[in-house]
Design an enzyme around this catalytic site. Structure first.
Site, PDB file in Angstrom:
ATOM      1  N   ASP A   1      13.022  24.253 -24.264  1.00  0.00           N
ATOM      2  CA  ASP A   1      13.332  23.187 -23.284  1.00  0.00           C
ATOM      3  C   ASP A   1      13.910  21.998 -24.078  1.00  0.00           C
ATOM      4  OD1 ASP A   1      10.935  22.553 -24.624  1.00  0.00           O
ATOM      5  OD2 ASP A   1      10.160  21.396 -22.940  1.00  0.00           O
TER       6      ASP A   1
ATOM      7  N   ASP B   1      12.531  20.682 -30.276  1.00  0.00           N
ATOM      8  CA  ASP B   1      13.223  21.958 -30.002  1.00  0.00           C
ATOM      9  C   ASP B   1      14.555  22.003 -30.770  1.00  0.00           C
ATOM     10  OD1 ASP B   1      11.791  23.128 -27.259  1.00  0.00           O
ATOM     11  OD2 ASP B   1      11.826  20.952 -27.351  1.00  0.00           O
TER      12      ASP B   1
ATOM     13  N   ASN C   1      10.845  19.337 -21.043  1.00  0.00           N
ATOM     14  CA  ASN C   1      11.117  17.971 -21.495  1.00  0.00           C
ATOM     15  C   ASN C   1      12.063  17.232 -20.543  1.00  0.00           C
ATOM     16  OD1 ASN C   1       9.513  18.043 -23.821  1.00  0.00           O
ATOM     17  ND2 ASN C   1      11.106  19.120 -24.965  1.00  0.00           N
TER      18      ASN C   1
ATOM     19  N   THR D   1       9.067  27.668 -27.124  1.00  0.00           N
ATOM     20  CA  THR D   1       8.734  26.279 -27.476  1.00  0.00           C
ATOM     21  C   THR D   1       8.820  25.358 -26.260  1.00  0.00           C
ATOM     22  OG1 THR D   1      11.020  25.762 -28.110  1.00  0.00           O
ATOM     23  CG2 THR D   1       9.588  26.613 -29.846  1.00  0.00           C
TER      24      THR D   1
ATOM     25  N   PHE E   1       1.418  19.517 -23.429  1.00  0.00           N
ATOM     26  CA  PHE E   1       2.509  19.480 -22.450  1.00  0.00           C
ATOM     27  C   PHE E   1       3.033  20.865 -22.035  1.00  0.00           C
ATOM     28  CE2 PHE E   1       7.090  18.985 -21.433  1.00  0.00           C
ATOM     29  CZ  PHE E   1       6.962  18.199 -20.296  1.00  0.00           C
ATOM     30  N   ASN E   2       3.370  21.727 -22.993  1.00  0.00           N
ATOM     31  CA  ASN E   2       3.991  23.015 -22.635  1.00  0.00           C
ATOM     32  C   ASN E   2       3.076  23.846 -21.732  1.00  0.00           C
ATOM     33  OD1 ASN E   2       6.253  22.460 -24.144  1.00  0.00           O
ATOM     34  ND2 ASN E   2       5.608  23.653 -25.936  1.00  0.00           N
TER      35      ASN E   2
ATOM     36  N   HIS F   1       6.556  19.605 -33.663  1.00  0.00           N
ATOM     37  CA  HIS F   1       5.844  20.798 -33.193  1.00  0.00           C
ATOM     38  C   HIS F   1       6.650  22.110 -33.271  1.00  0.00           C
ATOM     39  CE1 HIS F   1       3.287  17.762 -31.206  1.00  0.00           C
ATOM     40  NE2 HIS F   1       4.396  17.248 -30.720  1.00  0.00           N
ATOM     41  N   ASP F   2       7.816  22.107 -32.623  1.00  0.00           N
ATOM     42  CA  ASP F   2       8.465  23.382 -32.291  1.00  0.00           C
ATOM     43  C   ASP F   2       8.972  24.219 -33.468  1.00  0.00           C
ATOM     44  OD1 ASP F   2       7.858  22.972 -29.660  1.00  0.00           O
ATOM     45  OD2 ASP F   2       9.816  22.145 -29.133  1.00  0.00           O
TER      46      ASP F   2
HETATM   47  C1  BDR Z   1       5.589  20.218 -26.925  1.00  0.00           C
HETATM   48  O1  BDR Z   1       5.951  19.479 -25.769  1.00  0.00           O
HETATM   49  C2  BDR Z   1       7.303  19.123 -25.813  1.00  0.00           C
HETATM   50  O2  BDR Z   1       7.477  17.810 -25.424  1.00  0.00           O
HETATM   51  C3  BDR Z   1       7.762  19.372 -27.219  1.00  0.00           C
HETATM   52  O3  BDR Z   1       9.124  19.756 -27.243  1.00  0.00           O
HETATM   53  C4  BDR Z   1       6.858  20.465 -27.704  1.00  0.00           C
HETATM   54  O4  BDR Z   1       7.363  21.733 -27.384  1.00  0.00           O
HETATM   55  C5  BDR Z   1       4.528  19.470 -27.678  1.00  0.00           C
HETATM   56  O5  BDR Z   1       3.407  19.293 -26.889  1.00  0.00           O
HETATM   57 CA    CA Z   2       9.641  22.006 -26.657  1.00  0.00          CA
END
Ligand code: BDR
Ligand code: CA
Length: 341
Positions: A9, A14, A38, A126, A184-185, A271-272
């Site tokens: 996303d 990402d 996102n 991701t 979030f994901n 993160h990703d």
């Molecule tokens: C995840 O949430 C998104 O905002 C980032 O791209 C990442 O994949 C982190 O919680």
């Molecule tokens: Ca992401």
């Protein structure tokens, strides 16, 4: 070469995952599917095509997937990634290619992954897990064919550390990043996530990279500078300098929002790309490895009760990742990673 498909996303981290997937040593990026998260699907697709143009890989096919979760409204993260999902730089080029609508994302993923020799191809996710859940629901035979599924998502907290109330570095007493409980994901489409982790065969092939790990790997000021100038070589090519500047701009924007929203001033967790780095473990050997306490495995459940409302977070824990140690099968959740610098 390790074949992989990326489902994302495209926001700031990402974009780094795409860079690694497109140019990582021994990786062969088969294609990308985009998903809500996102920002809107239209925007994450546009961002993906722009990043591929920037990194010189407009040849990678991009298939738009789901615009919303199964049974909820879409949630976007403008306070972290800006309204475009990829705010903070003027150097993003226009896309050089168009999104491919036929075949749709799920068919394209299946075709690309089944086209690889058995036990070789990875799927990396991701973003929200809607496309991935649809893929395995539609084509269950793919589970046996894949080498693995690597997912960035979840916040384990107390269940992971055995502390009464867990925390993620820099997050204080909360361990989610969207609500107190949820990452979030996973929060974006908890039902999709639950369908993946409750699939025993698939869970056994899954590596989960939660906030608990990503918050240990911060893009510090030193790392930000290295991104801009490099360490071992200098380059005079304008294209290379612009590309470094573009990723540096993106990283600074992400660092700013992480500092504003979460008070994390050391640097943001990227993160990703860590979910892509999982694939490199086998070839990077001692230079980069994930520590999982002697191969421990986890049953993962996602809390799906509750409304999608931030006001609800004290009452409901929707999107929370709950883990219990498993003796047979289950998901791999590395606790930390070591990188030789
Ligand atoms: C995840 O949430 C998104 O905002 C980032 O791209 C990442 O994949 C982190 O919680
Ligand atoms: Ca992401």
């Amino acid at each position: 070469q390790i074949p992989l498909w990326l489902d994302c996303d495209t926001g700031h981290d990402d974009a780094f995952a795409i860079l690694l997937a497109a140019h990582g040593p021994s990786l062969r990026l088969l294609g990308i599917s985009t998903v809500h998260g996102n920002a809107s699907l239209e925007q994450t697709t546009h961002n993906t095509l722009s990043v591929l143009a920037a990194v010189g890989r407009p040849d990678v096919p991009v298939h738009p997937g789901a615009a919303k979760p199964f049974c909820r409204n879409a949630v976007h993260a403008a306070d972290i990634h800006g309204v475009s999902g990829l705010d903070g730089t003027t150097l993003l080029p226009r896309p050089l290619s168009k999104p491919i609508m036929k075949p749709n994302a799920v068919l394209a993923m299946r075709h690309a992954l089944m086209g690889q020799p058995e036990g070789t191809a990875w799927l990396v996710a991701t973003g929200a897990l809607t496309n991935v859940a649809l893929l395995f629901a539609t084509f269950p035979e793919l589970v046996g064919h894949l080498k693995g599924l690597s997912v960035m998502g979840g916040a384990i907290g107390g269940g992971f550390t055995d502390a009464p109330m867990g925390h993620v570095k820099g997050q204080g007493e909360r361990f989610g990043n969207w609500t107190r409980w949820a990452e979030f994901n996973i929060y974006c489409d908890p039902e999709a996530a639950e369908s993946i982790f409750s699939n025993r065969k698939l869970a056994a092939k899954t590596t989960l990279i939660p906030l608990d790990l990503t918050h240990q790997v911060l893009a510090t000021k030193k790392a930000q500078q290295t991104l801009l100038t490099g360490t071992t070589f200098t380059t005079s090519s304008t294209a290379a300098i612009n590309l470094r500047q573009m990723f540096h701009d993106l990283l600074l924007y992400f660092a700013h929002t992480y500092s504003e929203v979460y008070g994390l001033t050391e640097g943001p967790p990227l993160h990703d790309p860590i979910a892509v780095a999982v694939l490199l473990e086998a070839i990077m050997g001692p230079i980069m490895r994930f520590a999982d306490n002697g191969g421990e495995r986890w049953h993962v459940n996602i809390v799906t009760d509750g409304l999608h409302s931030r006001h609800d977070e004290e009452r409901g824990q929707v999107g929370r990742t709950v883990v219990t140690k498993s003796d047979h099968g289950g998901v791999r959740i590395p606790r930390s990673m070591e990188v030789e610098s």
